[in-house]
Design an enzyme around this catalytic site. Structure first.
Site, PDB file in Angstrom:
ATOM      1  N   HIS A  34      -8.073  64.577 -46.941  1.00  9.61           N
ATOM      2  CA  HIS A  34      -7.551  64.546 -45.802  1.00  9.61           C
ATOM      3  C   HIS A  34      -5.861  64.082 -45.820  1.00  9.61           C
ATOM      4  CE1 HIS A  34      -6.813  64.594 -41.209  1.00  9.61           C
ATOM      5  NE2 HIS A  34      -6.269  63.637 -41.169  1.00  9.61           N
ATOM      6  N   ASP A  36      -2.405  63.825 -44.189  1.00 10.48           N
ATOM      7  CA  ASP A  36      -1.482  63.913 -43.003  1.00 10.48           C
ATOM      8  C   ASP A  36      -0.123  64.443 -43.475  1.00 10.48           C
ATOM      9  OD1 ASP A  36      -3.183  62.858 -40.809  1.00 10.48           O
ATOM     10  OD2 ASP A  36      -3.429  60.947 -42.052  1.00 10.48           O
ATOM     11  N   ASP A 149      -9.759  65.639 -37.538  1.00  6.84           N
ATOM     12  CA  ASP A 149      -8.970  64.223 -36.947  1.00  6.84           C
ATOM     13  C   ASP A 149      -8.325  64.318 -35.515  1.00  6.84           C
ATOM     14  OD1 ASP A 149      -8.592  61.516 -37.445  1.00  6.84           O
ATOM     15  OD2 ASP A 149      -6.582  62.004 -38.551  1.00  6.84           O
ATOM     16  N   HIS A 418      -1.253  66.187 -35.680  1.00  8.73           N
ATOM     17  CA  HIS A 418      -1.818  65.163 -34.812  1.00  8.73           C
ATOM     18  C   HIS A 418      -1.500  63.663 -35.122  1.00  8.73           C
ATOM     19  CE1 HIS A 418      -4.484  65.446 -38.667  1.00  8.73           C
ATOM     20  NE2 HIS A 418      -4.644  64.163 -38.325  1.00  8.73           N
TER      21      HIS A 418
END
Length: 1005
Positions: A34, A36, A149, A418
């Site tokens: 993951h 970001d 997420d 997000h």
């Protein structure tokens, strides 16, 4: 939540029996990282510390052993790695891994966008950016989402992903107690019909991750270290030189392999009990993982082999997998699934006092900038397309122009992440997003000025948005462009340095205008000009100083507004309220202001002649900043300890009245003796009769701009609008500017205020049996109805707390900015407001743009005009290099010719969006048939129309999504009466809520 659990238990009894063939549980181990795009660290910091190493090491390790798998998600990091890090050998290996299914791109957007506070247009943009790159570079089209997420799930998303051609949708973050109940009832997988109008036409099979979410369970009973994270935790800013990272899991050895296997199998068995099939999706990874894929796979390989060697004993088999492997096996079962309607999964709470509703408002300045950048991109795209077709004019470098648009596309896509537009990033990352947006906007301003303006010195200094102040030279010209595909009647505002002016249009005719003292720039003047502009067209105005209209002459001077001042009124309970009312009147409203309080008293609307009591004030929630004292509010969370309290002690007021518009300015002082106000409301009513739909929208809105801040520490500021509408404490808010959700006020044992907050991206309303009060917004806010007839909009937040996690990542939201959000208020009968709301939201989002200077050459292209229920969502020249013929494109890639192909500047991307739900309006909710040749005649002769998937990468005639067998569900209205048919020519029929995407080809000259 007791009744909810009983309901799900009942559903569990009614559902078909689970599909569990004889044999072991089959676990699909899905390796992932993951990553970001921002959050705590900038993109460049992340690339340096770990992100580049993820792709470098994963590619190397997948090549080593054919059974290994990996899924890649967001494209921003991968595109940076591909363009600036990857060697030719690594690029060849990536293509091999994709061809053999060992590497899979899922989701495929530029980022994993937020679902609560993003607009549907921007969601589509960022998805298109990523998909266009993947298809152009590899000829692949993602088939599965991985939305693990975002903080809650919107019902817009399954519809968009279905339109993009996805076969299944995967989410994770939903309300904690709802997830627990759905686990117990084995209802985490279903077919989601997110749109009430499109229903099963654009449904998505949806998988909700269980309580472990997208991360591997960290706790293992035999070790005090985390389990299954053998590469440890990424280190910033520099990777450790010795390769030893914090919290590296114990290596798998002959001594502990049985312990590892037992822990792994126990977790698989626990998860299997929450699903109806024997297939378990076991995500292996978490944030910033697989930067050392070698140590990861070197430990997991023998562990999986060991479990599989004991399958008969353990009852579990395990394999590396992609989402195609997992969902393919699930689909092959041909099971029958439950159906979920158009309800969303918002708001999201992770615990009793952890309501993730604060981020709906956090970093309001960034939220506003992101939406303005999106609107500017929309303008620049259509303006460039109109410049190129039917033939380019002037000496504009088309490659340079495309680069300016691409730069802003990248920035607007990036900020949809997000942890970006949500306001949940660190200050340095916020600054990165802002820098990228502002740089991209500057480039597009230069592009627009080059296209539109004459003269050698065009550039950003001669361009200004109509919503902002743009100071022009002494006596100047202004070019105004309408980015909507309808005729728009509105008022544009310029800032000038002279108190008396005359205004004429391109034909020399006088134009209605009004001038008054500027509220934003001392010694300047606000010039309001009434304009009517056809779709995607220009108007040109000459503005010159004058001594004023002389008696007996026809000099077209702007009317001068007059100002009436009212003294401050302290806040107090008074029986005299309503005795001395001051009316402000236009053709649609009579707004009554109370001289005893300087607050709004009521609004009388002219459609049904109903008077509704309406008052507005600012309040603040006082946040706790000490974790020892109880729950805290932060970037993400809203945790009020008590009701909001008034944030003002006195109100001053002035009314600026003129022939074109009247403005009411209310100033709220924290203390009656303060010299400076803390809050302000500027309300504007236009004096334009509603003779057309455009005039009705201008007349029928009360434009309000607010000034909020800087706030005191640990304050959360709200605007509360109280009415006597019997709304039953129900509010309707939008999902991403696409569709509305009904939000009844729910009673929660804990955190009741915060858990009744919802995101408003573009619109919200309350109503009773007669009337509807609509709020339209140009940026996202949190919104709630805490009492009957009441709407509460959170406008700003400033917070600090001593939670170590927040302090460590600098996520305390000590936001000292002043924010100036805008809302439009509409009040009237239900049917009238239902018709005005969708068009009003777009009119606010896409206001005309103003550029200072002479118009370059004649602009006599025919207007682009659509019927009132259709929105021209996209008109652009993407510049992709790929052939729209899939076979030809794959052949080009196989022959290595793709790098030789130039950007296609002749293919036009067009999207049409039907704004209304089925049954929402007797006329506007009907299917609409348009002749694209007639609509686009100003761009040339249409020779071919290709209908494409949402992101343009598939021909809809050959697109075949998986069909999932469903439990029969009663039809509750809505739903388009016939399925969409691919367009075979220029005549297109668009049904309620459809978004149709096309490639348009014009005849070359």
């Amino acid at each position: 939540m007791g009744p909810l659990r009983w309901l799900l238990a009942l559903l569990a009894l009614l559902r078909p029996q689970g599909v569990r063939p004889a044999g072991p549980i089959r676990a699909f181990v899905v390796p992932h990282s993951h990553m970001d795009v921002g959050w705590v660290y900038t993109v460049q910091e992340s690339m340096h510390a770990y992100a580049a190493n993820v792709y470098t090491s994963v590619v190397e390790e997948l090549i080593r052993r054919p059974q290994r798998r990996f899924i890649a998600v967001e494209q921003e990091f991968f595109r940076l790695w591909w363009s600036s890090v990857a060697s030719d050998k690594q690029k060849r290996q990536v293509r091999e891994l994709l061809d053999t299914g060992r590497l899979e791109f899922v989701l495929g957007g530029q980022v994993m966008h937020d679902e609560a506070v993003t607009h549907v247009d921007d969601q589509i943009l960022q998805l298109t950016e990523g998909h266009g790159f993947l298809y152009e570079t590899f000829g692949i089209r993602p088939r599965f989402s991985w939305h693990v997420d975002p903080f809650g799930a919107s019902a817009t998303t399954p519809t968009l992903f279905a339109l993009a051609g996805f076969d299944a949708h995967l989410i994770s973050r939903i309300d904690y107690d709802l997830k627990e109940a759905m686990q117990e009832a084995q209802e985490l997988q279903f077919v989601w019909q997110g749109s009430p109008s499109l229903a099963e036409q654009q449904e998505s099979f949806t998988h909700i991750m269980d309580q472990y979410s997208y991360c591997t369970p960290a706790h293992i009973p035999f070790s005090n270290r985390s389990g299954f994270y053998w590469n440890g935790v990424a280190v910033f800013p520099e990777p450790p030189p010795d390769g030893v990272y914090p919290n590296m899991s114990e290596p798998v050895t002959p001594v502990n392999i049985d312990l590892y296997a037992e822990a792994l199998v126990a977790n698989v068995r626990q998860r299997a009990a929450w699903f109806r099939t024997p297939y378990v999706l076991w995500p292996w990874g978490c944030d910033k993982q697989f930067f050392n894929a070698s140590v990861q796979f070197t430990n997991m390989d023998p562990l999986l082999d060991h479990v599989n060697s004991r399958t008969a004993e353990l009852g579990v088999s395990m394999q590396y997998a992609t989402l195609a492997d997992y969902f393919g096996a699930l689909h092959a079962l041909n099971a029958t699934w439950g159906v979920r309607g158009h309800q969303d999964f918002l708001p999201y709470s992770s615990g009793p006092f952890q309501a993730w509703t604060g981020f709906y408002t956090s970093r309001s300045v960034l939220k506003g900038l992101a939406r303005r950048a999106s609107a500017l991109l929309h303008i620049g795209e259509s303006m460039f397309t109109r410049h190129v077709w039917p033939a380019p004019r002037g000496a504009l470098d088309l490659a340079w122009a495309l680069q300016q648009l691409r730069q802003l596309r990248w920035a607007v896509s990036e900020v949809q992440h997000h942890d970006a537009i949500t306001g949940t990033e660190s200050p340095k990352v916020r600054d990165m997003y802002k820098e990228h947006l502002v740089t991209g906007m500057l480039g597009v301003w230069k592009l627009m000025a080059t296209i539109v303006l004459a003269g050698p010195e065009v550039g950003e200094k001669r361009a200004a948005p109509a919503a902002d102040s743009g100071v022009g030279p002494e006596g100047h010209s202004a070019v105004v462009y309408n980015p909507l595909a309808w005729t728009v009647t509105t008022i544009i505002t310029l800032t000038v340095s002279f108190p008396r002016v005359c205004i004429t249009d391109e034909s020399g005719h006088p134009v209605p205008a009004q001038i008054q003292n500027s509220t934003s720039t001392p010694s300047r003047y606000d010039l309001h000009i009434l304009t009517t502009i056809p779709g995607l067209s220009y108007r040109h105005y000459s503005i010159t100083p004058t001594a004023g209209a002389q008696e007996g002459t026809q000099e077209p001077a702007a009317a001068v507004a007059s100002t009436i001042q009212f003294g401050r009124r302290p806040r107090r309970r008074s029986s005299r309220r309503g005795r001395r009312l001051v009316p402000v009147v236009n053709h649609c409203y009579t707004v009554l202001l109370d001289r005893d309080t300087n607050l709004m008293h009521s609004i009388r609307e002219s459609w049904s002649n109903r008077t509704v009591h309406v008052t507005q004030e600012f309040l603040e929630y006082h946040a706790n900043g000490d974790v020892k004292q109880g729950p805290i509010s932060d970037n993400y969370l809203f945790a009020p300890h008590e009701a909001a309290v008034p944030a003002w002690g006195a109100v001053g007021m002035e009314i600026v009245a003129g022939k074109l518009l009247t403005e009411v300015r209310q100033y709220f002082y924290r203390d009656p003796a303060d010299k400076e106000h803390m809050y302000a409301i500027h309300s504007r009513l236009a004096h334009v009769p509603p003779r057309s739909s455009e005039g009705e929208l201008l007349c029928g809105r009360i434009e309000q701009e607010y000034r909020v801040g800087p706030l005191e520490l640990n304050r959360e500021a709200v605007l509360r609008t109280s009415t006597d509408l019997d709304s039953q404490q129900v509010i309707h808010t939008d999902n991403n500017g696409y569709q509305m959700q009904r939000r009844p006020h729910l009673v929660h044992t804990y955190n009741n205020i915060a858990r009744n907050y919802y995101p408003m991206v573009q619109a919200a309303f309350i109503k009773d049996h007669r009337s509807r009060l609509v709020l339209l917004s140009e940026r996202a806010h949190g919104i709630s109805s805490q009492d009957n007839g009441q709407v509460e909009v959170m406008l700003h937040r400033r917070l600090w707390n001593n939670l170590q996690w927040d302090l460590g990542y600098n996520l305390t939201l000590n936001d000292t900015s002043v924010v100036r959000p805008v809302l439009w208020l509409l009040l009237g009968p239900q049917a009238v407001m239902a018709a005005l709301r969708p068009r009003g939201g777009l009119a606010l989002q896409h206001r005309p743009v103003v550029l200072y200077g002479e118009l370059a050459g004649p602009r006599q292209q025919a207007a682009v005009t659509l019927p009132p229920s259709l929105h021209l969502q996209t008109l652009s020249i993407p510049g992709w290099k790929y052939s729209s013929n899939h076979t030809e494109h794959l052949q080009s890639l196989q022959e290595g010719r793709q790098g030789e192909v130039e950007a296609n500047l002749r293919r036009v991307l067009l999207r049409l969006h039907h704004l209304y739900e089925a049954g929402e309006d007797p006329l506007l909710s009907q299917p609409v048939t348009v002749d694209l040749q007639a609509v686009l005649q100003g761009l040339g002769t249409v020779v071919a129309v290709e209908e494409r998937s949402l992101t343009g990468t598939s021909d809809v005639r050959t697109l075949r999504r998986w069909s999932w067998r469903k439990r029969i569900r009663r039809h509750h209205g809505g739903g388009s009466s016939s399925p969409p048919r691919p367009s075979e020519g220029p005549t297109v029929t668009v049904h309620p809520k459809e978004i149709r995407t096309f490639f348009i080809h014009f005849r070359e000259k």
